[in-house]
Enzyme design. Structure first.
Site, PDB file in Angstrom:
ATOM      1  N   HIS A 105     -16.877   0.921 -12.254  1.00 54.86           N
ATOM      2  CA  HIS A 105     -16.417   0.735 -10.705  1.00 54.86           C
ATOM      3  C   HIS A 105     -17.615   1.063  -9.951  1.00 54.86           C
ATOM      4  CE1 HIS A 105     -12.590   0.178  -8.304  1.00 54.86           C
ATOM      5  NE2 HIS A 105     -13.683  -0.252  -7.311  1.00 54.86           N
TER       6      HIS A 105
ATOM      7  N   TYR B 207      -7.215   1.016  -7.840  1.00 55.59           N
ATOM      8  CA  TYR B 207      -6.262   0.356  -6.908  1.00 55.59           C
ATOM      9  C   TYR B 207      -4.688   0.689  -6.971  1.00 55.59           C
ATOM     10  CZ  TYR B 207     -10.256  -2.485  -6.543  1.00 55.59           C
ATOM     11  OH  TYR B 207     -11.649  -3.340  -6.536  1.00 55.59           O
TER      12      TYR B 207
ATOM     13  N   LYS C 239     -11.538  -2.327 -13.872  1.00 53.48           N
ATOM     14  CA  LYS C 239     -12.653  -1.551 -13.659  1.00 53.48           C
ATOM     15  C   LYS C 239     -12.453  -0.089 -14.042  1.00 53.48           C
ATOM     16  CE  LYS C 239     -13.481  -4.456  -9.509  1.00 53.48           C
ATOM     17  NZ  LYS C 239     -12.376  -4.650  -8.805  1.00 53.48           N
TER      18      LYS C 239
END
Ligand code: NDP
Length: 322
Positions: free
Chosen positions: A121, A60, A88
């Protein structure tokens, strides 16, 4: 498929117990695409909204901001042990020797000593610098057993309190369960009334793997607009709640934890006010009957190469289970 009835579970539970005995707070703040505003959202969520669960990921690109938000919330008087922080392991790090350095980097970005939950992930390994969509050679072999052993070692060394996976299928979970010494505590999957994914939910329940529902509101740009769905809207009006609250509560009543993302202070606070009321059975079943079941996050742009493979279609990614 017959409607799954899960109404007796998770109705007003503010947390769920994991196999490890740890508790995962039922509602967490999602932080995908939160960018530079992540710190503010995290502080608002924890200090004003009462959230105790934050979901982030290396991919992210906002772990530093999330970490700053957590630090500020802790200055406001919170203890680390009161929080549940998830991150993740990204696809480029899916080889055994890269797992520990990746976690160490994540801890550094978040300014934390340990994570409450570390997830794989996606179950696909990417070459560093892979294109979107992937070119030939961008999607590599994934040594699931070797990577899971390293995840287990992180847990043994108390760097992470729980380990788990995201975006797995029944086929892949069965494979993992075949060699796992530590069973995944959590499986994080896309779930909302437009993509119920009952098959995975039932498989996880049978195996005592807790499920966290991601994109519970139908996700962001390019997602599914469930906020304006007729059924959701009708039930929200009837119960005097917002569509966002109905969607969060639907996930809780299925026994999953739920991680809505918002940058808006009012919506952040609204999304967690879901513990002193229930969606009645009839309305719950109406939400379970929304047609056009479809994934929003199908992985196509990241992992499908229609001509070179190894995954030539979205169905290939999901082991033809949908
Ligand atoms: P969500 O389903 O949480 O929806 C977020 C969108 O809904 C944003 O546009 C937000 O806008 C808006 N919104 C939030 N609350 C409300 C409300 N009460 N009423 C109306 N609109 C609202 O999307 P995500 O895809 O972000 O999923 C949530 C989290 O799940 C992610 O942030 C991430 O942490 C995780 N995730 C994990 C994945 C994985 O592979 N493991 C994949 C995808 C997500 P605004 O900010 O303006 O409020």
């Amino acid at each position: 498929m017959a409607h799954a009835t899960f109404t007796s579970e998770g109705q007003n539970m503010e947390s769920f117990r994991l196999l490890s005995g740890h508790k995962i707070p039922a509602v967490g703040l999602g932080t995908w695409r939160s960018g530079s505003q992540a710190a503010h959202a995290v502080v608002t969520a924890i200090v004003e909204g009462g959230y105790r669960h934050i979901d982030t990921a290396w991919e992210y690109g906002d772990q530093r901001e999330v970490g700053q938000g957590i630090k500020r919330a802790m200055h406001a008087g919170l203890e680390r042990r009161d929080l549940f922080v998830t991150s993740k392991l990204w696809c480029t790090e899916l080889s055994p020797e890269r797992v520990r350095p990746a976690l160490q980097n994540t801890l550094k970005e978040l300014q934390l000593e340990y994570l409450d939950l570390y997830l794989i992930h996606w179950p696909f390994r990417l070459r560093e610098g892979a294109s979107k969509p992937p070119k030939a050679g961008d999607v590599l072999d994934f040594d699931m057993e070797g990577v899971w052993r390293e995840m287990e070692n992180l847990s043994k060394d108390s760097l992470v309190r729980n380990i788990g996976v995201c975006n797995f299928t029944v086929t892949k979970l069965n494979k993992l369960l075949g060699f796992a010494e530590l069973i995944p505590a959590v499986c994080q999957m896309e779930m909302h009334p437009g993509w119920r994914n009952d098959r995975m939910l039932e498989f996880c329940k049978k195996n005592e793997i807790h499920v966290t529902a991601y994109s519970p509101l139908g996700s962001q740009e390019g997602g599914r607009d469930l906020i304006h769905d007729q059924t959701v809207d009708r039930i929200a009006k009837k119960l005097n709640k917002t569509p966002g609250q109905i969607l969060v509560k639907w996930g809780l009543q299925r026994g999953t934890s739920v991680i809505p993302k918002s940058l808006n202070p009012e919506r952040i606070k609204e999304n967690i006010k879901v513990f002193d009321w229930v969606i009645p059975e009839q309305d719950f079943q109406a939400l379970n009957s929304i047609t056009d079941q479809k994934r929003v996050i199908d992985g196509e742009d990241l992992f499908v190469n229609k001509t070179e493979g190894p995954f030539r279609s979205v169905a290939d990614l999901w082991d033809h289970e949908d």
